[in-house]
Design an enzyme around this catalytic site. Structure first.
Site, PDB file in Angstrom:
ATOM      1  N   THR A  81       0.818  -1.209   0.000  1.00 50.78           N
ATOM      2  CA  THR A  81       0.000   0.000   0.000  1.00 50.78           C
ATOM      3  C   THR A  81       0.857   1.268   0.000  1.00 50.78           C
ATOM      4  O   THR A  81       2.015   1.248   0.436  1.00 50.78           O
ATOM      5  CB  THR A  81      -0.908   0.000   1.265  1.00 50.78           C
ATOM      6  OG1 THR A  81      -1.520   1.267   1.403  1.00 50.78           O
ATOM      7  CG2 THR A  81      -0.108  -0.270   2.532  1.00 50.78           C
ATOM      8  N   ASP A  82       0.258   2.366  -0.448  1.00 50.64           N
ATOM      9  CA  ASP A  82       0.959   3.660  -0.391  1.00 50.64           C
ATOM     10  C   ASP A  82       1.054   4.192   1.043  1.00 50.64           C
ATOM     11  O   ASP A  82       1.844   5.092   1.333  1.00 50.64           O
ATOM     12  CB  ASP A  82       0.269   4.698  -1.290  1.00 50.64           C
ATOM     13  CG  ASP A  82      -1.184   4.988  -0.938  1.00 50.64           C
ATOM     14  OD1 ASP A  82      -1.718   4.376   0.022  1.00 50.64           O
ATOM     15  OD2 ASP A  82      -1.802   5.822  -1.622  1.00 50.64           O
ATOM     16  N   GLU A  83       0.247   3.614   1.968  1.00 50.17           N
ATOM     17  CA  GLU A  83       0.225   4.149   3.339  1.00 50.17           C
ATOM     18  C   GLU A  83       1.549   3.960   4.063  1.00 50.17           C
ATOM     19  O   GLU A  83       1.803   4.627   5.065  1.00 50.17           O
ATOM     20  CB  GLU A  83      -0.902   3.506   4.150  1.00 50.17           C
ATOM     21  CG  GLU A  83      -2.266   3.781   3.556  1.00 50.17           C
ATOM     22  CD  GLU A  83      -3.414   3.635   4.539  1.00 50.17           C
ATOM     23  OE1 GLU A  83      -3.178   3.546   5.755  1.00 50.17           O
ATOM     24  OE2 GLU A  83      -4.557   3.635   4.070  1.00 50.17           O
ATOM     25  N   TYR A 116      -1.991  -0.321  11.130  1.00 48.44           N
ATOM     26  CA  TYR A 116      -2.117  -1.023   9.838  1.00 48.44           C
ATOM     27  C   TYR A 116      -0.908  -0.756   8.949  1.00 48.44           C
ATOM     28  O   TYR A 116      -0.249  -1.683   8.463  1.00 48.44           O
ATOM     29  CB  TYR A 116      -3.411  -0.589   9.123  1.00 48.44           C
ATOM     30  CG  TYR A 116      -3.399  -0.915   7.636  1.00 48.44           C
ATOM     31  CD1 TYR A 116      -3.428  -2.231   7.187  1.00 48.44           C
ATOM     32  CD2 TYR A 116      -3.325   0.109   6.673  1.00 48.44           C
ATOM     33  CE1 TYR A 116      -3.390  -2.530   5.828  1.00 48.44           C
ATOM     34  CE2 TYR A 116      -3.290  -0.186   5.319  1.00 48.44           C
ATOM     35  CZ  TYR A 116      -3.324  -1.507   4.900  1.00 48.44           C
ATOM     36  OH  TYR A 116      -3.277  -1.801   3.554  1.00 48.44           O
ATOM     37  N   LYS A 123       2.074  -3.263   7.513  1.00 48.66           N
ATOM     38  CA  LYS A 123       2.350  -3.471   6.078  1.00 48.66           C
ATOM     39  C   LYS A 123       3.801  -3.098   5.763  1.00 48.66           C
ATOM     40  O   LYS A 123       4.473  -3.771   4.973  1.00 48.66           O
ATOM     41  CB  LYS A 123       1.388  -2.636   5.213  1.00 48.66           C
ATOM     42  CG  LYS A 123      -0.038  -3.120   5.184  1.00 48.66           C
ATOM     43  CD  LYS A 123      -0.225  -4.507   4.590  1.00 48.66           C
ATOM     44  CE  LYS A 123       0.006  -4.560   3.093  1.00 48.66           C
ATOM     45  NZ  LYS A 123      -0.337  -5.905   2.531  1.00 48.66           N
TER      46      LYS A 123
HETATM   47  P1  NAD Z   1      -9.695  -7.150   2.353  1.00 47.60           P
HETATM   48  O1  NAD Z   1      -9.694  -6.867   3.820  1.00 47.60           O
HETATM   49  O2  NAD Z   1     -10.918  -6.856   1.562  1.00 47.60           O
HETATM   50  O3  NAD Z   1      -9.360  -8.696   2.112  1.00 47.60           O
HETATM   51  C1  NAD Z   1      -8.354  -9.366   2.796  1.00 47.60           C
HETATM   52  C2  NAD Z   1      -8.549 -10.874   2.580  1.00 47.60           C
HETATM   53  O4  NAD Z   1      -7.483 -11.562   3.249  1.00 47.60           O
HETATM   54  C3  NAD Z   1      -9.862 -11.412   3.166  1.00 47.60           C
HETATM   55  O5  NAD Z   1     -10.468 -12.289   2.255  1.00 47.60           O
HETATM   56  C4  NAD Z   1      -9.413 -12.156   4.432  1.00 47.60           C
HETATM   57  O6  NAD Z   1     -10.258 -13.250   4.760  1.00 47.60           O
HETATM   58  C5  NAD Z   1      -8.031 -12.644   4.007  1.00 47.60           C
HETATM   59  N1  NAD Z   1      -7.136 -12.886   5.149  1.00 47.60           N
HETATM   60  C6  NAD Z   1      -6.939 -12.101   6.252  1.00 47.60           C
HETATM   61  N2  NAD Z   1      -6.052 -12.674   7.074  1.00 47.60           N
HETATM   62  C7  NAD Z   1      -5.646 -13.823   6.475  1.00 47.60           C
HETATM   63  C8  NAD Z   1      -4.731 -14.843   6.820  1.00 47.60           C
HETATM   64  N3  NAD Z   1      -4.040 -14.806   7.969  1.00 47.60           N
HETATM   65  N4  NAD Z   1      -4.560 -15.881   5.965  1.00 47.60           N
HETATM   66  C9  NAD Z   1      -5.272 -15.955   4.818  1.00 47.60           C
HETATM   67  N5  NAD Z   1      -6.162 -15.030   4.445  1.00 47.60           N
HETATM   68  C10 NAD Z   1      -6.344 -13.976   5.263  1.00 47.60           C
HETATM   69  O7  NAD Z   1      -8.434  -6.396   1.781  1.00 47.60           O
HETATM   70  P2  NAD Z   1      -8.228  -5.712   0.355  1.00 47.60           P
HETATM   71  O8  NAD Z   1      -8.742  -4.340   0.400  1.00 47.60           O
HETATM   72  O9  NAD Z   1      -8.709  -6.650  -0.692  1.00 47.60           O
HETATM   73  O10 NAD Z   1      -6.629  -5.622   0.319  1.00 47.60           O
HETATM   74  C11 NAD Z   1      -5.859  -6.679  -0.242  1.00 47.60           C
HETATM   75  C12 NAD Z   1      -4.401  -6.313  -0.149  1.00 47.60           C
HETATM   76  O11 NAD Z   1      -4.151  -5.112  -0.863  1.00 47.60           O
HETATM   77  C13 NAD Z   1      -3.924  -6.048   1.290  1.00 47.60           C
HETATM   78  O12 NAD Z   1      -2.638  -6.579   1.425  1.00 47.60           O
HETATM   79  C14 NAD Z   1      -3.906  -4.538   1.396  1.00 47.60           C
HETATM   80  O13 NAD Z   1      -2.940  -4.107   2.320  1.00 47.60           O
HETATM   81  C15 NAD Z   1      -3.537  -4.152  -0.020  1.00 47.60           C
HETATM   82  N6  NAD Z   1      -4.015  -2.833  -0.476  1.00 47.60           N
HETATM   83  C16 NAD Z   1      -5.333  -2.477  -0.332  1.00 47.60           C
HETATM   84  C17 NAD Z   1      -5.784  -1.256  -0.850  1.00 47.60           C
HETATM   85  C18 NAD Z   1      -7.229  -0.835  -0.754  1.00 47.60           C
HETATM   86  O14 NAD Z   1      -7.545   0.309  -1.097  1.00 47.60           O
HETATM   87  N7  NAD Z   1      -8.151  -1.690  -0.324  1.00 47.60           N
HETATM   88  C19 NAD Z   1      -4.889  -0.407  -1.488  1.00 47.60           C
HETATM   89  C20 NAD Z   1      -3.535  -0.788  -1.603  1.00 47.60           C
HETATM   90  C21 NAD Z   1      -3.130  -2.018  -1.112  1.00 47.60           C
HETATM   91  O1  DAU Z   2      -4.125   4.031   0.566  1.00 46.79           O
HETATM   92  C1  DAU Z   2      -4.372   2.655   0.452  1.00 46.79           C
HETATM   93  C2  DAU Z   2      -5.212   2.202   1.617  1.00 46.79           C
HETATM   94  O2  DAU Z   2      -6.526   2.679   1.385  1.00 46.79           O
HETATM   95  C3  DAU Z   2      -5.202   0.700   1.819  1.00 46.79           C
HETATM   96  O3  DAU Z   2      -3.907   0.276   2.136  1.00 46.79           O
HETATM   97  C4  DAU Z   2      -6.168   0.294   2.940  1.00 46.79           C
HETATM   98  O4  DAU Z   2      -6.229  -1.116   3.034  1.00 46.79           O
HETATM   99  C5  DAU Z   2      -7.533   0.836   2.590  1.00 46.79           C
HETATM  100  O5  DAU Z   2      -8.431   0.537   3.640  1.00 46.79           O
HETATM  101  C6  DAU Z   2      -7.486   2.336   2.352  1.00 46.79           C
HETATM  102  O6  DAU Z   2      -7.203   3.046   3.599  1.00 46.79           O
HETATM  103  P1  DAU Z   2      -7.960   4.419   3.975  1.00 46.79           P
HETATM  104  O7  DAU Z   2      -7.906   4.587   5.438  1.00 46.79           O
HETATM  105  O8  DAU Z   2      -7.487   5.534   3.115  1.00 46.79           O
HETATM  106  O9  DAU Z   2      -9.445   4.017   3.453  1.00 46.79           O
HETATM  107  P2  DAU Z   2     -10.905   4.261   4.092  1.00 46.79           P
HETATM  108  O10 DAU Z   2     -11.886   3.878   3.034  1.00 46.79           O
HETATM  109  O11 DAU Z   2     -11.043   3.637   5.431  1.00 46.79           O
HETATM  110  O12 DAU Z   2     -10.946   5.825   4.267  1.00 46.79           O
HETATM  111  C7  DAU Z   2     -10.766   6.689   3.171  1.00 46.79           C
HETATM  112  C8  DAU Z   2     -10.785   8.110   3.719  1.00 46.79           C
HETATM  113  O13 DAU Z   2     -12.116   8.419   4.154  1.00 46.79           O
HETATM  114  C9  DAU Z   2      -9.905   8.319   4.918  1.00 46.79           C
HETATM  115  O14 DAU Z   2      -9.329   9.627   4.880  1.00 46.79           O
HETATM  116  C10 DAU Z   2     -10.844   8.208   6.118  1.00 46.79           C
HETATM  117  C11 DAU Z   2     -12.152   8.745   5.551  1.00 46.79           C
HETATM  118  N1  DAU Z   2     -13.394   8.168   6.125  1.00 46.79           N
HETATM  119  C12 DAU Z   2     -13.492   6.810   6.172  1.00 46.79           C
HETATM  120  C13 DAU Z   2     -14.630   6.220   6.709  1.00 46.79           C
HETATM  121  C14 DAU Z   2     -14.749   4.711   6.786  1.00 46.79           C
HETATM  122  C15 DAU Z   2     -14.419   8.987   6.559  1.00 46.79           C
HETATM  123  O15 DAU Z   2     -14.304  10.230   6.472  1.00 46.79           O
HETATM  124  N2  DAU Z   2     -15.544   8.411   7.072  1.00 46.79           N
HETATM  125  C16 DAU Z   2     -15.680   7.063   7.192  1.00 46.79           C
HETATM  126  O16 DAU Z   2     -16.733   6.592   7.716  1.00 46.79           O
END
Ligand code: NAD
Ligand code: DAU
Length: 356
Positions: free
Chosen positions: A133-135, A159, A163
């Site tokens: 992730t970019d975080e 988190y 990562k």
């Molecule tokens: P998600 O939470 O929707 O899905 C995670 C999946 O991993 C789930 O199906 C969960 O059951 C499984 N899981 C959790 N712990 C596990 C374990 N110990 N063993 C096997 N499976 C397990 O997450 P996502 O949003 O699909 O993110 C996927 C990946 O991409 C993550 O590594 C996250 O850090 C990264 N990522 C997410 C975003 C985003 O915006 N969602 C952006 C950049 C990177």
């Molecule tokens: O940047 C990549 C990341 O983006 C991933 O690594 C994470 O897995 C993914 O969850 C996401 O993280 P964020 O914290 O940016 O996503 P989230 O959707 O939780 O929140 C997006 C923005 O919106 C953040 O600034 C918090 C804000 N927010 C979120 C929720 C859930 C609100 O203002 N209200 C809300 O109820």
């Protein structure tokens, strides 16, 4: 075959579906722990597809991972599995350390044991692609340039720290053991099958249910949004042509303040599913916007510089934010069965805990 971890989650699930949409694609072994975020309904269309083998298991289970790698002669591992929600990591960081740090460590060790015994040719062709992730780069000021791959790691939440730790392990396993790894660091994804604890699906579903649309703090925090299928195409491209030991930033050049994102979603809903009773301001979805307490340690701005991926590997996103969000809102309107399944059960407890 390839091994996907976390393939019942949001991005992993989209990746599995996209990959297998190609009839010529290799099969997938999909290992997922099915935490609250894992959902087999996402993979329903693959029920009778012999190319998809689902295994209910934990990436931290060394023996299971090693046996799957051997049994299916895996030629690449794509590690999506993680605890992924920042707010949950603030309430309880333990699971994040367990899966993101220790789980990745055990998976790397199983992969190292398997890879070491491969033939020279198979060793050379093997890949471990770590999805991150970019975080991990921390937070930007309004005038800072976007994150490049050389930006220092400055994670701010449990988190992102977990990562970042996993990225460092992956890097070290390459440097020390020559394991053929590549890491991708992507910006915020959105699209189909997104669990509604995250901003975009939460806003769509709360809006339709007539509930408040919670904005943390002043709503001026900036995220850089990428349609999930563009993230999947980037991962496929990196797997195909990425350089070993390198990291690639993935992003769509779509920086937006949260409040703007919520207004765009409300505007799309006003068009696609107008509320009954005319177009008065109080009848528009934006009237449900509610300011709530800010997230502790909330990162102010993320922005990804994807130049390396674009110039070296020729990848480009297909969607703009406007086209992607239209598709996303339409998907949630068309897939009520999936969302109803998700909104029941433990999700309700989370909403109570987080939003009182
Ligand atoms: P998600 O939470 O929707 O899905 C995670 C999946 O991993 C789930 O199906 C969960 O059951 C499984 N899981 C959790 N712990 C596990 C374990 N110990 N063993 C096997 N499976 C397990 O997450 P996502 O949003 O699909 O993110 C996927 C990946 O991409 C993550 O590594 C996250 O850090 C990264 N990522 C997410 C975003 C985003 O915006 N969602 C952006 C950049 C990177
Ligand atoms: O940047 C990549 C990341 O983006 C991933 O690594 C994470 O897995 C993914 O969850 C996401 O993280 P964020 O914290 O940016 O996503 P989230 O959707 O939780 O929140 C997006 C923005 O919106 C953040 O600034 C918090 C804000 N927010 C979120 C929720 C859930 C609100 O203002 N209200 C809300 O109820």
């Amino acid at each position: 075959m390839i091994l996907v971890t976390g393939g019942a989650g949001f991005i992993g699930g989209n990746f599995v579906l996209d990959w297998l949409a190609n009839p010529a694609a290799e099969g997938i072994v999909n290992i997922d722990k099915l935490t609250y975020a894992g959902n087999l309904a996402t993979l329903k269309s693959l029920e009778n597809d012999g190319r998809h083998v689902f295994v209910h298991g934990d990436i931290g289970d060394y023996d299971l991972a090693l046996s799957l790698l051997k049994k299916y002669s895996i030629r690449a591992v794509l590690n999506f599995a993680a605890e992924s929600h920042v707010d949950r990591s603030i309430h309880g960081p333990g699971d994040f350390i367990q899966t993101n740090v220790l789980g990745t460590f055990n998976l790397l060790e199983a992969v190292r044991a398997y890879w070491s015994d491969l033939s020279d040719l198979a060793k050379k062709e093997f890949r471990f692609l770590h999805v991150s992730t970019d975080e991990v780069y921390g937070s930007l000021s309004p005038t800072d340039p976007a994150f490049s791959e050389t930006h220092p790691y400055e994670p701010n939440s449990p988190y992102s720290a977990s990562k970042a730790a996993s990225d460092h392990l992956v890097r070290a396993w390459h440097h020390t053991y020559d394991l053929p790894v590549i890491t991708t660091n992507c910006s915020n994804n959105y699209g189909p099958y997104h669990f509604p604890e995250k901003l975009i699906p939460l806003v769509i579903l709360n809006a339709l249910a007539g509930k408040p649309l919670p904005i943390y703090g002043d709503g001026q925090q900036i995220r850089d949004w990428l349609y999930v299928k563009d993230h999947c195409s980037a991962i496929r491209r990196v797997l195909e042509a990425g350089q070993l030991g390198e990291t690639y930033n993935v992003g769509g050049w779509n920086e937006k303040p949260n409040l703007d994102v919520v207004h765009v979603i409300c505007g799309v809903l006003d068009q696609l599913r107008p509320k009954a009773g005319g177009i008065d301001a109080e009848n528009k979805y934006a009237s449900q916007i509610t300011y709530v307490k800010d997230r502790p340690g909330h990162d102010r701005r993320y922005a990804i510089d994807a130049t390396k991926l674009e110039c070296e590997l020729g990848w480009k996103p297909a969607e703009t934010f406007e086209t992607g969000i239209q598709k996303t809102v339409q998907w949630y309107l068309d897939n009520q069965e999936w969302t109803e399944g998700v909104l029941s059960g433990s999700y309700r407890d989370w909403v109570k805990k987080q939003y009182n």
